[in-house]
Structures are given as C-alpha cells and as structure tokens.
Design an enzyme around this catalytic site. Structure first.
Site, mmCIF file in Angstrom:
data_model
loop_
_atom_site.group_PDB
_atom_site.id
_atom_site.type_symbol
_atom_site.label_atom_id
_atom_site.label_comp_id
_atom_site.label_asym_id
_atom_site.label_seq_id
_atom_site.Cartn_x
_atom_site.Cartn_y
_atom_site.Cartn_z
ATOM 1 N N HIS A 147 -33.712 -16.091 -21.218
ATOM 2 C CA HIS A 147 -33.080 -15.402 -20.086
ATOM 3 C C HIS A 147 -31.687 -14.977 -20.539
ATOM 4 O O HIS A 147 -31.055 -15.668 -21.324
ATOM 5 C CB HIS A 147 -32.974 -16.350 -18.882
ATOM 6 N N GLY A 172 -22.153 -26.779 -29.687
ATOM 7 C CA GLY A 172 -22.915 -27.095 -30.884
ATOM 8 C C GLY A 172 -22.173 -26.630 -32.127
ATOM 9 O O GLY A 172 -20.954 -26.726 -32.216
ATOM 10 N N ARG A 207 -44.192 -25.606 -34.327
ATOM 11 C CA ARG A 207 -44.260 -25.777 -35.785
ATOM 12 C C ARG A 207 -43.212 -26.773 -36.248
ATOM 13 O O ARG A 207 -42.251 -27.058 -35.533
ATOM 14 C CB ARG A 207 -44.045 -24.440 -36.490
ATOM 15 N N THR A 217 -27.906 -20.693 -27.916
ATOM 16 C CA THR A 217 -28.555 -21.975 -27.652
ATOM 17 C C THR A 217 -27.635 -22.876 -26.847
ATOM 18 O O THR A 217 -26.415 -22.773 -26.929
ATOM 19 C CB THR A 217 -28.933 -22.702 -28.962
ATOM 20 N N GLU A 266 -31.433 -28.103 -29.788
ATOM 21 C CA GLU A 266 -30.860 -26.810 -29.447
ATOM 22 C C GLU A 266 -31.872 -26.011 -28.645
ATOM 23 O O GLU A 266 -32.944 -25.686 -29.152
ATOM 24 C CB GLU A 266 -30.469 -26.060 -30.711
ATOM 25 N N LYS A 319 -23.347 -16.316 -32.236
ATOM 26 C CA LYS A 319 -22.526 -15.554 -33.179
ATOM 27 C C LYS A 319 -23.294 -15.110 -34.425
ATOM 28 O O LYS A 319 -23.267 -13.955 -34.801
ATOM 29 C CB LYS A 319 -21.312 -16.382 -33.588
ATOM 30 N N PHE A 325 -35.398 -21.523 -44.826
ATOM 31 C CA PHE A 325 -35.763 -20.129 -45.039
ATOM 32 C C PHE A 325 -34.944 -19.573 -46.190
ATOM 33 O O PHE A 325 -33.852 -20.054 -46.476
ATOM 34 C CB PHE A 325 -35.527 -19.319 -43.753
ATOM 35 N N TYR A 364 -21.312 -24.214 -20.683
ATOM 36 C CA TYR A 364 -20.877 -25.521 -21.177
ATOM 37 C C TYR A 364 -20.473 -26.394 -19.996
ATOM 38 O O TYR A 364 -19.848 -25.919 -19.051
ATOM 39 C CB TYR A 364 -19.682 -25.389 -22.124
#
Length: 170
Positions: A84, A15, A104, A27, A79, A21, A109, A91
């Site tokens: 876990h 992604g 939601r 994700t 994503e 990071k 933000f 990948y």
C-alpha cells in the site's frame, strides 16, 4: 511450519534505512523484542500475510525474516513491506501482522537489481496467494480489531492472559 499463521505486533522502529532509499520498497521494522520472540520453527526467509498500522485498514504484505545476506547483516530482523502507498512514515505506530505463508528462503544476490527483481516477484506472489479463500479470510480476523491494536505501549513478552501482547495464534 506449524506456527503459521503467526500473529504478532509491535512498535515500528527505524531499520537499516535501505528499504525506501536504496530499494524503492519501503519496509516497517519490528523491535528486537518481537524478533527475539519468533517461534523456533519460523525459518528465515520471505513470508506473506496481512498487516495493519494502528487502527487503519488491513493490507497485503510481504516480510523478510533473517539476516539479509546481500547486505551481510549481523542482526536478525523482521522487515515488513505493506503493499500500500502510505502518505508518510509511521515510525512509533503499532504494526499488527499475521504471517500466512512462506515464499522462499533468504539468499544473496549478485546485484542490487537482482535483489529488487526478487522482491518484486515476492510481492506479486504474495498478492496472488493472499486471494486464496483460506488466506483471504485472515484479513478479517479479530486480531486486527482487538483493543491491543490501539495501544502504543506493548509488553515485550507474550502473556496468554491479556490481548495487549505479542501474539501467536488464538
């Protein structure tokens, strides 16, 4: 949303490189072929459900579908944060998910800290909602044990005649 629960699977691709990071929340990302096949009534936003990597165990998950307004993405993404701790990246593995419910809409933000706090709140809400009997039963759905789950090559388009496909409902 009449398309829920929504079942899909695809290969995990790289992604934007921000989950682990920058956010500390790893994700797994689906390829464009999976994103492009979402039903029209699956709105952008945050969802919760179940996820399985390869032939592994089924875990709770949250998923962001959309453009991530905080980052002003120009490409829609799916994503998945599997709740876990995995020992290594996966990948190229097949990720199977079932979207169970909506938390939601996506929104921007004012700070990275606010985004991280919202994601952590979403994770806690998902954990609670997935304990409801009507949601928990989907953890054991045969979708997660079907032969397609062991396949590493999946067609990009749905086909009702085979289980080795991106799936919606069954």
């Amino acid at each position: 949303m009449k398309s829920l629960p929504y079942f899909c699977r695809g290969e995990v691709v790289r992604g934007f490189g921000r989950g682990s990071k920058e956010l500390g929340i790893p994700t797994a990302n689906f390829p464009d072929s999976v994103v492009d096949n979402l039903p029209a009534d699956i709105s952008t936003g945050i969802y919760y459900g179940w996820a399985c990597v390869g032939n592994g165990d089924v875990y709770k998950m949250v998923m962001s579908i959309g453009w991530n307004p905080y980052y002003k993405n120009t490409k829609k993404s799916m994503e998945t944060h599997v709740i876990h701790k995995f020992k290594e990246d996966f990948y190229g593995e097949v990720l199977s998910v079932v979207l169970v419910g909506y938390i939601r809409p996506e929104r921007s933000f004012n700070s990275l800290e606010a985004l991280i706090a919202a994601i952590n709140s979403d994770i806690e809400e998902a954990k609670m909602k997935l304990e409801l009997p009507e949601h928990h039963k989907l953890k054991d759905d045969n979708f997660f044990t079907s032969t397609a789950n062991s396949s590493s090559v999946l067609p990009a388009m749905p086909s009702p005649s085979t289980s080795q496909t991106i799936m919606n409902g069954h």
